[in-house]
Scaffold this active site. Structure first.
Site, PDB file in Angstrom:
ATOM      1  N   SER A  18      45.276  33.217  26.620  1.00 33.74           N
ATOM      2  CA  SER A  18      45.995  34.099  27.751  1.00 33.74           C
ATOM      3  C   SER A  18      47.061  33.427  26.878  1.00 33.74           C
ATOM      4  O   SER A  18      47.930  32.636  26.262  1.00 33.74           O
ATOM      5  CB  SER A  18      46.209  33.307  28.279  1.00 33.74           C
ATOM      6  OG  SER A  18      46.961  33.987  29.987  1.00 33.74           O
ATOM      7  N   THR A  65      43.882  35.934  36.502  1.00 31.64           N
ATOM      8  CA  THR A  65      43.377  37.206  35.459  1.00 31.64           C
ATOM      9  C   THR A  65      41.949  37.010  35.566  1.00 31.64           C
ATOM     10  O   THR A  65      40.898  36.552  37.129  1.00 31.64           O
ATOM     11  CB  THR A  65      43.682  36.637  33.922  1.00 31.64           C
ATOM     12  OG1 THR A  65      43.128  38.053  33.500  1.00 31.64           O
ATOM     13  CG2 THR A  65      42.655  35.486  33.201  1.00 31.64           C
ATOM     14  N   LYS A  69      40.344  37.963  40.496  1.00 31.13           N
ATOM     15  CA  LYS A  69      41.166  38.933  41.730  1.00 31.13           C
ATOM     16  C   LYS A  69      41.123  38.826  42.565  1.00 31.13           C
ATOM     17  O   LYS A  69      41.789  39.330  43.250  1.00 31.13           O
ATOM     18  CB  LYS A  69      41.876  40.386  40.682  1.00 31.13           C
ATOM     19  CG  LYS A  69      42.405  39.391  38.988  1.00 31.13           C
ATOM     20  CD  LYS A  69      42.456  40.743  38.500  1.00 31.13           C
ATOM     21  CE  LYS A  69      43.579  40.826  36.992  1.00 31.13           C
ATOM     22  NZ  LYS A  69      44.200  41.708  36.414  1.00 31.13           N
TER      23      LYS A  69
END
Length: 274
Positions: A18, A65, A69
């Site tokens: 990320s 993420t 979610k």
């Protein structure tokens, strides 16, 4: 209780890749938020409720993420209408009373990048794929007052799962099989690809892009994808997943901190990291 340090993080599994910490920490530095820090936390969907419940008062917000979610929406005490309609949240904001508020800044981010690319009301949209990012694309199409959305997917059942979302958003949804993907892309005024890496690559040699169209590919690694490269070669306005990553992070930053995001500093850090 006065908290001198403030924390935020991105949750997901896997999460080591990320770039969110790069964006947010650059924003904190540029905005002079010296007590703020943003990290990565490896967290599966099933682990998310216990993790959130155990966070101390120093935690201001969480970016969420895949695959968490839907779990993020379920764990929240309240949620934005768009997160409820989409059925997923990528943002959890800690409110002053300690409760958690869920939002989906993917939608606002997608609206921003598509608007910047020149998408106007009344455009017809073709979406490749029927997963979570496709849900955000439906919501963005609704907010942009697009005339219709055609979802092209490999499984008809996946499109059927989108129909309640489209209904809640007031979007006119039609579906098409993957064999017709090149034809629908060729006719699209706005094309959005939400499929995993490699899935849409064969279409690059088959699409005859419409002049003046806009193409958004949710991927950014590797970039450009073959489909994005073909769109660039045809003169289209092309938007990448990196553009969306920044736009959705800006919305999160402002909800977490309550201050305006230093967008250019955040963009520069993201570009340097890439």
């Amino acid at each position: 209780m006065v908290v001198s340090t403030r924390r935020a993080a991105v949750l997901g599994k896997p999460i080591a890749h990320s770039l969110s910490p790069v964006i947010h920490n650059a924003g904190y530095a540029a905005a002079g938020l010296t007590g703020w820090s943003y990290t990565r936390v490896e967290c599966a969907a099933a682990e998310l409720p216990d993790l959130v419940a155990g966070l101390g008062p120093e935690w201001a917000g969480l970016s969420v993420t895949m695959p968490g979610k839907e779990a993020a929406l379920a764990v929240a005490d309240a949620a934005s209408p768009v997160a409820v309609a989409v059925g997923a949240a990528n943002t959890l904001v800690r409110r002053p009373d300690g409760s958690w508020y869920a939002d989906n800044t993917d939608v606002a981010g997608m609206v921003r990048v598509l608007t910047d690319a020149g998408v106007v009301a009344g455009a017809a949209v073709t979406v490749l794929g029927a997963g979570g990012t496709a849900r955000a694309a439906l919501a963005a199409a609704a907010q942009l007052a697009c005339s219709s959305v055609t979802v092209v997917a490999r499984r008809a059942a996946a499109v059927d799962e989108l129909r309640p979302v489209a209904g809640a958003l007031g979007v006119a949804l039609t579906s098409a099989g993957w064999a017709d993907a090149h034809r629908h892309l060729s006719a699209a005024e706005v094309a959005v690809s939400t499929v995993p890496k490699g899935v849409a690559d064969p279409l690059a040699a088959e699409v005859a892009w419409r002049p003046g169209a806009v193409f958004f590919d949710a991927l950014y690694d590797p970039w450009p994808t073959p489909l994005a490269a073909s769109a660039v070669a045809a003169g289209l306005r092309v938007v990448s997943g990196l553009d969306l990553l920044l736009a959705q992070a800006v919305g999160q930053f402002e909800q977490f901190t309550g201050v305006a995001a230093p967008v250019e500093a955040m963009r520069a850090a993201l570009t340097a990291a890439r």
